[in-house]
Write a protein that holds these residues in place. Structure first.
Motif, PDB file in Angstrom:
ATOM      1  N   ASP A   8     -26.295   2.944 -14.010  1.00 17.74           N
ATOM      2  CA  ASP A   8     -27.891   1.997 -14.577  1.00 17.74           C
ATOM      3  C   ASP A   8     -27.456   0.980 -14.169  1.00 17.74           C
ATOM      4  N   ASP A   9     -28.648   1.260 -13.252  1.00 16.72           N
ATOM      5  CA  ASP A   9     -29.564   0.090 -12.058  1.00 16.72           C
ATOM      6  C   ASP A   9     -28.221  -0.647 -10.611  1.00 16.72           C
ATOM      7  N   THR A  14     -32.952   2.344 -12.868  1.00 15.37           N
ATOM      8  CA  THR A  14     -33.231   3.287 -14.570  1.00 15.37           C
ATOM      9  C   THR A  14     -33.935   2.561 -14.900  1.00 15.37           C
ATOM     10  N   ASP A  17     -37.957   2.551 -13.226  1.00 17.46           N
ATOM     11  CA  ASP A  17     -37.819   4.058 -13.406  1.00 17.46           C
ATOM     12  C   ASP A  17     -38.716   3.757 -14.893  1.00 17.46           C
ATOM     13  N   MET A  39     -30.045  -0.917 -22.173  1.00 17.90           N
ATOM     14  CA  MET A  39     -29.328  -0.542 -21.002  1.00 17.90           C
ATOM     15  C   MET A  39     -28.136  -0.613 -21.340  1.00 17.90           C
ATOM     16  N   LEU A  60     -34.359   9.765 -18.106  1.00 16.80           N
ATOM     17  CA  LEU A  60     -33.014   9.853 -17.120  1.00 16.80           C
ATOM     18  C   LEU A  60     -32.560  11.251 -16.368  1.00 16.80           C
ATOM     19  N   LEU A  63     -34.364  10.836 -12.922  1.00 14.63           N
ATOM     20  CA  LEU A  63     -33.691   9.283 -11.542  1.00 14.63           C
ATOM     21  C   LEU A  63     -33.537   9.497 -10.683  1.00 14.63           C
ATOM     22  N   THR A  87     -20.866   4.866 -16.987  1.00  9.66           N
ATOM     23  CA  THR A  87     -22.578   4.058 -18.053  1.00  9.66           C
ATOM     24  C   THR A  87     -21.794   4.122 -19.199  1.00  9.66           C
TER      25      THR A  87
END
Length: 98
Positions: A8-9, A14, A17, A39, A60, A63, A87
């Motif tokens: 994520d990121d 993430t 989006d 997050m 998700l 992405l 994650t």
């Protein structure tokens, strides 16, 4: 060498989006105020749980990996490195959203 890559990121955008969904969601301001917790997979309020249940899985799944990320990962693998994706979101967080 073992190399850990956050998803994520880092590997995908993430937050960016999710932004459209957050802004169109009636309680979106609360989601924005708690975006760091979200997050990390935390669900601090009922409103955020509803947002996550409505948007998380479908978003998700859509992405897109950042430009050149696949090429870099492939090169690292070809150079003999072990790649581990990281994650904070696990099955428990997904279950809590439903």
């Amino acid at each position: 060498m073992n190399i850990g890559i956050d998803i994520d990121d880092t590997l995908v955008e993430t937050t960016k989006d999710l932004e459209k969904d957050i802004l169109s969601y009636e309680g979106g301001q609360e989601v924005i105020e708690h975006i760091e917790e979200v997050m990390r997979g935390e669900i601090p309020t009922e409103n955020i749980r509803k947002f996550m249940a409505t948007y998380l899985t479908s978003r998700l799944e859509k992405l897109k990996i950042k430009k050149n990320a696949v090429n870099v990962i492939d090169k690292l693998k070809n150079d003999g490195h072990k790649i581990v994706f990281i994650t904070s979101r696990g099955e428990e967080e997904r279950k809590r959203c439903n």
